[in-house]
Scaffold this active site. Structure first.
Site, PDB file in Angstrom:
ATOM      1  N   HIS A   1       0.824  -1.213   0.000  1.00 56.29           N
ATOM      2  CA  HIS A   1       0.000   0.000   0.000  1.00 56.29           C
ATOM      3  C   HIS A   1       0.862   1.269   0.000  1.00 56.29           C
ATOM      4  O   HIS A   1       0.360   2.344  -0.310  1.00 56.29           O
ATOM      5  CB  HIS A   1      -1.042  -0.018   1.128  1.00 56.29           C
ATOM      6  CG  HIS A   1      -0.542   0.318   2.496  1.00 56.29           C
ATOM      7  ND1 HIS A   1      -0.215  -0.637   3.437  1.00 56.29           N
ATOM      8  CD2 HIS A   1      -0.335   1.510   3.112  1.00 56.29           C
ATOM      9  CE1 HIS A   1       0.166  -0.047   4.549  1.00 56.29           C
ATOM     10  NE2 HIS A   1       0.105   1.260   4.385  1.00 56.29           N
TER      11      HIS A   1
ATOM     12  N   SER B   1       3.989   2.262   8.464  1.00 61.98           N
ATOM     13  CA  SER B   1       3.810   1.242   7.444  1.00 61.98           C
ATOM     14  C   SER B   1       5.107   1.033   6.695  1.00 61.98           C
ATOM     15  O   SER B   1       5.745   1.994   6.268  1.00 61.98           O
ATOM     16  CB  SER B   1       2.723   1.654   6.464  1.00 61.98           C
ATOM     17  OG  SER B   1       1.509   1.216   6.961  1.00 61.98           O
TER      18      SER B   1
ATOM     19  N   ASP C   1       1.156  -7.629   2.321  1.00 64.24           N
ATOM     20  CA  ASP C   1       1.260  -6.195   2.030  1.00 64.24           C
ATOM     21  C   ASP C   1       2.722  -5.743   1.848  1.00 64.24           C
ATOM     22  O   ASP C   1       3.275  -5.039   2.679  1.00 64.24           O
ATOM     23  CB  ASP C   1       0.593  -5.419   3.167  1.00 64.24           C
ATOM     24  CG  ASP C   1       0.304  -3.982   2.796  1.00 64.24           C
ATOM     25  OD1 ASP C   1       0.868  -3.493   1.796  1.00 64.24           O
ATOM     26  OD2 ASP C   1      -0.475  -3.329   3.526  1.00 64.24           O
TER      27      ASP C   1
HETATM   28  N1  ARG Z   1      -4.607   0.443   7.415  1.00 62.96           N
HETATM   29  C1  ARG Z   1      -3.299   0.449   6.871  1.00 62.96           C
HETATM   30  C2  ARG Z   1      -2.658   1.862   7.011  1.00 62.96           C
HETATM   31  O1  ARG Z   1      -3.253   2.741   7.566  1.00 62.96           O
HETATM   32  C3  ARG Z   1      -3.244  -0.089   5.486  1.00 62.96           C
HETATM   33  C4  ARG Z   1      -4.047   0.646   4.466  1.00 62.96           C
HETATM   34  C5  ARG Z   1      -4.001   0.137   3.061  1.00 62.96           C
HETATM   35  N2  ARG Z   1      -4.974  -0.875   2.770  1.00 62.96           N
HETATM   36  C6  ARG Z   1      -6.266  -0.661   2.392  1.00 62.96           C
HETATM   37  N3  ARG Z   1      -7.052  -1.685   2.239  1.00 62.96           N
HETATM   38  N4  ARG Z   1      -6.781   0.535   2.161  1.00 62.96           N
HETATM   39  O2  ARG Z   1      -2.098   2.430   6.129  1.00 62.96           O
HETATM   40  N1  ASP Z   2      -1.227   1.438   7.853  1.00 59.32           N
HETATM   41  C1  ASP Z   2      -0.577   2.535   8.520  1.00 59.32           C
HETATM   42  C2  ASP Z   2       0.439   3.235   7.608  1.00 59.32           C
HETATM   43  O1  ASP Z   2       0.276   3.310   6.417  1.00 59.32           O
HETATM   44  C3  ASP Z   2       0.046   2.079   9.772  1.00 59.32           C
HETATM   45  C4  ASP Z   2      -0.844   2.307  10.939  1.00 59.32           C
HETATM   46  O2  ASP Z   2      -1.609   3.278  10.956  1.00 59.32           O
HETATM   47  O3  ASP Z   2      -0.751   1.508  11.872  1.00 59.32           O
HETATM   48  O4  ASP Z   2       1.383   3.827   8.066  1.00 59.32           O
END
Ligand code: ARG
Ligand code: ASP
Length: 693
Positions: free
Chosen positions: A83, A628, A220
């Site tokens: 991502h 991330s 990921d």
């Molecule tokens: N929650 C994670 C972070 O804040 C991964 C986000 C990417 N994945 C998604 N399905 N949108 O970045």
């Molecule tokens: N998914 C998040 C990021 O892109 C990480 C988090 O918020 O824990 O940095």
């Protein structure tokens, strides 16, 4: 007597952190190293951060504008999340070469793809510059003067630090609301090429359904390579640049992980607010998040409808959609977590006690002053939130403003911008979203916080629907050819998209921003002394500065958790779970056939443990957005995983950390290697890496 009792009481309340909360500054890690070692870490403070020798920090980068990455070979190979590389993967994708859908693997160095605009930054050094930043200021000075002295001192430090050139970039960052300042000097590399990415059915497996959730089975990750000039220095992209040789790269552990193991996340958390007043928490959890969630739900539903109907639209909107969905889901978890933890009332109790302690000191009025400032600020924050989540999200309006700025400043760039915009623009989505969110705006924002322009146009058109008809048929920016023909001489002032964008922006700049700036300035100053007060009030507590996209150390252990009564989650997931979720009829759970075939034959190579490939694990490391892609490191300093998310029940950790449920989610490095080796057949990459069995 009374005084000493009081002191004892505050001592009891202020036991040092026993849980694994905290994101610590690497240069000060010697203050935490004993605790880290007591919890299992086998290395020293100098192994984490040193300016005299290569240390782990030299293998960690800020990736792009808000992710982390790490070096995994001495030829510049870099690992980050899928991502985090999503924008780049999408940039290279088309219906013919859909790397989002099918994945991408460069089988030779020649096939690695350059990414304009992408950079990675290594931290060269960081330094406490509080005295230099504050020189010339004093406590009786007014804020405007003080701020301008701080700014010019910082600029001078930055200039000095970057004088030698060679890709040096520096920032001065305030910690603890300006009670401490640090200079950060980075080496920034701009030739960063895409090496590999699994298909989204692996890299985004579970999609937004599983996002922010445990148990998780998302692969990921994506892989890049940093290129440098012939002298190993940062350089703009050039075909004959060579792979960068980092001072340090991670050795990869194949030993595996189990509950209780020490873990250490080294990365760039973006923003946390652990020391704020209850009023601000109230605004976030009870006002702002619920409204923003409602607005984004409307947009997401519309995007989904069109994306489901057309593969080309799905590609166009996949990255935008993921961004909208991500925060939308996080806010929901955050709101729930804050409510469940009673953070607002707990903070109020804390504030009462603090006030009691502060009686007769200069800290006495802070809590009440903050509260009254927040009362003034709230309607302005609300108007700002609505502006950002409505008018500012209308693609046509934003594009119109971009074009106008470009025409005024760099007309030669217009063609590129047009290319980038129309490649991913689908007008029916934009128009339907406009109707949905502006109707919500109409109802929810008080009239005295709407621009006159809005009132006038609403009256003129009679409804949002009619307004949308006009806007999306009369603006020149709906048409690629006509936009391409624009020259700086055109008078665009009556274009409905541009007009609306400018009218709202002017209103925001004139009516809203001056007030929020002023109040937030006052709030910031109060927080500066509130922070000092909190530290004096709890002298035994180990404080850590809020995240601000600077390099931090978070450590803890692999650990399951109980999200609710009667439920306990194990800390490790495996390929078995992927197969349980696999469903060819559900987009987010439709894995590549290759993975099914491998599962059937159990041809896992060296990447399995007890006959199964591990996929993800959770731990109680305190992380945030920006972490991330961060390396997850074991007691020996070797790479065991790749951080990418947090569990839903713990997303309030940006505001309040609960050791019971706050967990970061990481990809087990063995799953990454398994995919590279068995699914992508890109095993030539493995030859660059160093493994520890
Ligand atoms: N929650 C994670 C972070 O804040 C991964 C986000 C990417 N994945 C998604 N399905 N949108 O970045
Ligand atoms: N998914 C998040 C990021 O892109 C990480 C988090 O918020 O824990 O940095």
């Amino acid at each position: 007597m009374k005084k000493s009792l009081c002191f004892l009481f505050s001592l009891l309340l202020s036991l040092p952190l026993i849980a694994d909360e905290g994101m610590w500054l690497p240069s000060l890690i010697s203050q935490r190293i004993q605790d880290m070692q007591a919890k299992g870490f086998k290395l020293d403070a100098n192994d984490i951060y040193s300016i005299n020798q290569a240390s782990l920090k030299d293998a960690v980068v800020l990736f792009g504008r808000g992710c982390t990455g790490e070096l995994i070979s001495d030829e510049g190979l870099l690992l980050t999340n899928h991502h985090c590389g999503y924008g780049q993967i999408q940039y290279h994708s088309s219906v013919e070469h859909d790397y989002l859908k099918d994945g991408f693997w460069a089988m030779t160095r020649d096939e690695e793809l350059p990414n304009p605009g992408l950079s990675v930054s290594f931290l060269d050094r960081m330094e406490d510059v509080t005295n230099q930043v504050l020189v010339g200021t004093n406590s009786s000075m007014n804020d405007i003067l003080r701020d301008s002295i701080i700014r010019s001192n910082s600029k001078r430090l930055i200039r000095q630090a970057t004088a030698e050139g060679n890709g040096l970039r520096a920032t001065v960052e305030a910690m603890y609301y300006g009670n401490q300042y640090f200079l950060f000097v980075y080496r920034e590399f701009r030739d960063v090429r895409l090496v590999g990415a699994p298909p989204s059915s692996i890299g985004k497996f579970g999609g937004d359904t599983d996002n922010w959730m445990w148990p998780r089975h998302t692969g990921d990750f994506s892989i890049f390579r940093i290129y440098a000039d012939a002298n190993n220095n940062p350089a703009e992209y050039a075909a004959d640049n060579v792979p960068y040789q980092p001072k340090r790269h991670f050795k990869i552990s194949l030993k595996g992980v189990k509950e209780g193991d020490f873990t250490f996340v080294y990365g760039f958390p973006g923003s946390t607010r652990e020391y704020i007043h209850s009023s601000e928490v109230h605004y976030i959890a009870e006002v702002s998040n619920p409204h923003k969630i409602k607005l984004r739900t409307l947009r997401l539903d519309i995007q989904k409808r069109y994306m489901d109907a057309d593969q080309a639209v799905r590609i166009q909107y996949s990255s935008k959609n993921a961004g909208v969905a991500n925060a939308w889901k996080k806010w929901q978890g955050e709101m729930k977590g804050i409510r469940k933890m009673n953070t607002i009332s707990n903070k109020k109790v804390y504030e009462k006690r603090f006030q009691l302690w502060a009686r007769g000191t200069r800290y006495a009025p802070i809590v009440n002053k903050l509260d009254s400032l927040y009362q003034i600020l709230e309607p302005y924050s609300f108007a700002t939130d609505y502006y950002n989540e409505t008018v500012r999200t209308v693609e046509l309006i934003r594009f119109a403003q971009t074009c106008q700025n470009t025409l005024n400043q760099h007309p030669e760039d217009l063609a590129n911008q047009i290319e980038a915009f129309y490649k991913d623009y689908y007008l029916p989505i934009d128009k339907d979203c406009f109707v949905a969110i502006m109707n919500e705006y109409h109802q929810s924002v008080p009239d005295n916080f709407k621009p006159e322009y809005y009132q006038a146009l609403y009256k003129k058109h009679g409804s949002i629907e009619a307004w949308a008809e006009h806007l999306f048929s009369q603006s020149v920016f709906i048409d690629r050819e006509r936009t391409a023909a624009l020259t700086p001489q055109w008078d665009l002032s009556s274009d409905p998209a541009l007009e609306m964008g400018i009218a709202f922006q002017t209103w925001y700049n004139e009516e809203i921003l001056p007030v929020t700036r002023r109040i937030q300035g006052e709030i910031r100053d109060l927080y500066s002394s509130y922070m000092r007060g909190q530290m004096e009030y709890e002298p035994l507590k180990a404080f850590y500065p809020d995240a601000n996209l600077t390099l931090r150390v978070a450590y803890g252990k692999i650990q399951g958790y109980s999200p609710s009564d009667g439920v306990y989650f194990q800390p490790v997931s495996t390929v078995d779970g992927i197969m349980e979720k696999d469903n060819p009829n559900i987009f987010d759970y439709n894995i590549p056939q290759r993975l099914r075939d491998i599962y059937a034959t159990k041809d896992y190579g060296r990447w399995a443990e007890n006959g199964r490939v591990p996929v993800c694990f959770i731990a109680d490391n305190h992380t945030s957005g920006g972490n991330s892609g961060s390396p997850v490191i074991n007691a020996e300093g070797h790479l065991i995983g790749l951080n990418f998310d947090r569990v839903w029940e713990g997303t309030m950790s940006d505001i309040v950390f609960d050791p019971e449920v706050c967990r970061n989610i990481s990809l087990d490095i063995r799953y990454v290697l398994f995919i590279i080796d068995k699914v992508a057949d890109a095993d030539h990459l493995l030859e660059e890496m160093d493994f520890v069995e």
